[in-house]
Design an enzyme around this catalytic site. Structure first.
Site, mmCIF file in Angstrom:
data_model
loop_
_atom_site.group_PDB
_atom_site.id
_atom_site.type_symbol
_atom_site.label_atom_id
_atom_site.label_comp_id
_atom_site.label_asym_id
_atom_site.label_seq_id
_atom_site.Cartn_x
_atom_site.Cartn_y
_atom_site.Cartn_z
ATOM 1 N N THR A 1 32.405 -0.361 7.118
ATOM 2 C CA THR A 1 31.833 1.196 7.255
ATOM 3 C C THR A 1 31.290 1.731 5.604
ATOM 4 O O THR A 1 29.991 1.836 5.657
ATOM 5 C CB THR A 1 32.693 2.220 7.788
ATOM 6 O OG1 THR A 1 33.426 1.831 8.708
ATOM 7 C CG2 THR A 1 32.026 3.531 7.690
ATOM 8 N N TYR B 1 40.773 -2.786 13.466
ATOM 9 C CA TYR B 1 40.176 -1.487 12.667
ATOM 10 C C TYR B 1 40.283 -0.537 13.662
ATOM 11 O O TYR B 1 39.415 -0.434 14.492
ATOM 12 C CB TYR B 1 38.892 -1.755 11.967
ATOM 13 C CG TYR B 1 38.444 -0.389 11.192
ATOM 14 C CD1 TYR B 1 39.133 0.598 10.919
ATOM 15 C CD2 TYR B 1 36.910 -0.417 10.871
ATOM 16 C CE1 TYR B 1 38.685 1.816 10.145
ATOM 17 C CE2 TYR B 1 36.595 0.548 10.171
ATOM 18 C CZ TYR B 1 37.407 1.562 9.689
ATOM 19 O OH TYR B 1 36.835 2.542 8.959
ATOM 20 N N LYS C 1 44.189 -1.888 10.414
ATOM 21 C CA LYS C 1 43.680 -0.970 9.455
ATOM 22 C C LYS C 1 43.598 0.386 10.299
ATOM 23 O O LYS C 1 42.573 0.682 11.097
ATOM 24 C CB LYS C 1 42.187 -1.077 8.976
ATOM 25 C CG LYS C 1 41.809 0.097 7.898
ATOM 26 C CD LYS C 1 40.260 -0.123 7.601
ATOM 27 C CE LYS C 1 39.809 0.990 6.924
ATOM 28 N NZ LYS C 1 38.353 0.808 6.488
ATOM 29 N N ILE D 1 42.853 -0.393 2.953
ATOM 30 C CA ILE D 1 41.501 -0.858 2.664
ATOM 31 C C ILE D 1 40.816 0.454 2.338
ATOM 32 O O ILE D 1 40.771 1.576 2.894
ATOM 33 C CB ILE D 1 41.061 -1.298 4.016
ATOM 34 C CG1 ILE D 1 41.619 -2.701 4.458
ATOM 35 C CG2 ILE D 1 39.497 -1.641 3.825
ATOM 36 C CD1 ILE D 1 41.278 -3.318 5.634
ATOM 37 N N TYR E 1 31.200 3.552 20.975
ATOM 38 C CA TYR E 1 30.206 4.190 21.958
ATOM 39 C C TYR E 1 30.381 3.601 23.195
ATOM 40 O O TYR E 1 30.429 4.638 24.161
ATOM 41 C CB TYR E 1 28.723 3.513 21.538
ATOM 42 C CG TYR E 1 27.865 4.292 22.291
ATOM 43 C CD1 TYR E 1 27.340 5.452 22.092
ATOM 44 C CD2 TYR E 1 27.210 3.873 23.500
ATOM 45 C CE1 TYR E 1 26.332 6.174 22.826
ATOM 46 C CE2 TYR E 1 26.352 4.056 24.121
ATOM 47 C CZ TYR E 1 25.864 5.687 24.076
ATOM 48 O OH TYR E 1 24.828 6.221 24.746
ATOM 49 N N ARG F 1 35.233 7.653 14.367
ATOM 50 C CA ARG F 1 33.991 6.955 14.329
ATOM 51 C C ARG F 1 33.606 6.338 15.933
ATOM 52 O O ARG F 1 32.657 6.032 16.287
ATOM 53 C CB ARG F 1 33.876 5.995 13.192
ATOM 54 C CG ARG F 1 33.470 6.661 11.872
ATOM 55 C CD ARG F 1 33.436 5.650 10.873
ATOM 56 N NE ARG F 1 33.202 6.352 9.449
ATOM 57 C CZ ARG F 1 32.113 6.692 9.072
ATOM 58 N NH1 ARG F 1 30.819 6.604 9.518
ATOM 59 N NH2 ARG F 1 32.023 7.303 7.727
#
Length: 292
Positions: free
Chosen positions: A44, A133, A162, A204, A107, A138
């Site tokens: 990202t 992740y 993550k 991270i 999404y 998000r």
């Protein structure tokens, strides 16, 4: 290679509408010289959402070539399109990545079973260690600890996560479900200290783009059970952590790296330059930490 300690979610420098390869190589070299434990291209923070497929592959290739196996490279190769994720992960492996950072599909909001099927499909096509992740803020979907436990048992290449929920109860449950050998990495600099106390292996990190040495030192202190030193570094970095999220990541951190003279401040739409008000605040914090 193990993924532990401080791994930098690298910013991607742009110049003349393309990738600024010279700045990127110099930035990676500075990170390694500063003692960073690993690097993550095309996350990202690297504005992967605005990279073309060719650019995405080029950023991974440049990073791996510059690192030359001195530290682990965990290449961002995830997608909400399973076939696209397979393609990018296959490239990452061929380029010499040590592992793949794989975001949960965004999404389209798959079910928990859908996420398992997604990662099984990738693993069936490409044998490369995967760090999943999980960032519901998000993606719109939370990968539950029980689901991650199933993945850890059923997909041998899923070796870590993550975890970017900021939820300590969820982090602890992941260790319960997956075991202490599973690689739990903090996905938020605000949670490094508690994550490592719970059994996490590292972070991270966004902040390590500008403070690689101190982020590494904090993680190393935790691993050495020197919690006094770790706490001191954690609180020293706290104002910088807050400044990195004055606006959406990676706007503040890329601005910071540019102010430090390491690359141009170019962002790609829909990311826009830091507001005048926030820029003044950021400069004050960077000056207080003697970074500019």
């Amino acid at each position: 290679m193990e993924f532990k300690g401080a791994l930098t979610a690298l910013v991607t420098p742009f110049k003349n509408e393309g990738i600024d390869e010279d700045a990127y190589r110099a930035f990676i070299e500075w990170q390694i010289e500063s003692g960073i434990d690993g690097v993550v291209p095309c996350g990202t923070t690297g504005e992967s959402a605005t990279l073309s497929h060719d650019e995405h592959k080029e950023v991974i290739r440049i990073c791996i070539d510059q690192v030359k196996k001195r530290v682990p490279v965990l290449a961002g190769s995830g997608s909400n399109n399973t076939r696209e994720a397979i393609e990018l992960t296959r490239f990452a492996k061929s380029a010499g990545a040590d592992g793949a950072l794989m975001i949960t599909p965004y999404y389209n909001k798959p079910t928990q079973n859908g996420m398992i099927a997604h990662f099984k499909a990738i693993a069936s096509e490409v044998s490369l260690p995967m760090v999943v992740y999980n960032v519901p803020g998000r993606t719109g979907t939370n990968l539950l600890p029980s689901t991650l436990g199933r993945m850890a048992r059923e997909i041998p290449t899923v070796i870590g996560v993550k975890e970017a929920t900021g939820d300590m109860k969820q982090a602890a449950r992941i260790v319960e479900e997956c075991g202490e050998d599973f690689t739990l990495l903090s996905g938020d600099d605000f949670t490094i200290l508690p994550f490592l106390a719970l059994g996490g292996k590292g972070v991270i990190s966004v902040i390590s783009n500008i403070e690689p040495a101190k982020t590494h030192a904090m993680c190393a202190a935790c691993q050495a059970n020197d919690w006094k030193t770790a706490r001191a570094l954690f609180y020293e970095l706290a104002p910088l952590n807050r400044a990195m999220f004055l606006e959406s990541n990676p706007i503040p951190v890329k601005t910071s790296v540019a102010l430090m003279g390491k690359m141009e401040p170019t962002l790609r739409l829909p990311m826009t330059p830091l507001s005048v008000e926030h820029l003044a605040t950021l400069k004050t914090v960077l000056k207080e930490h003697q970074l500019i």
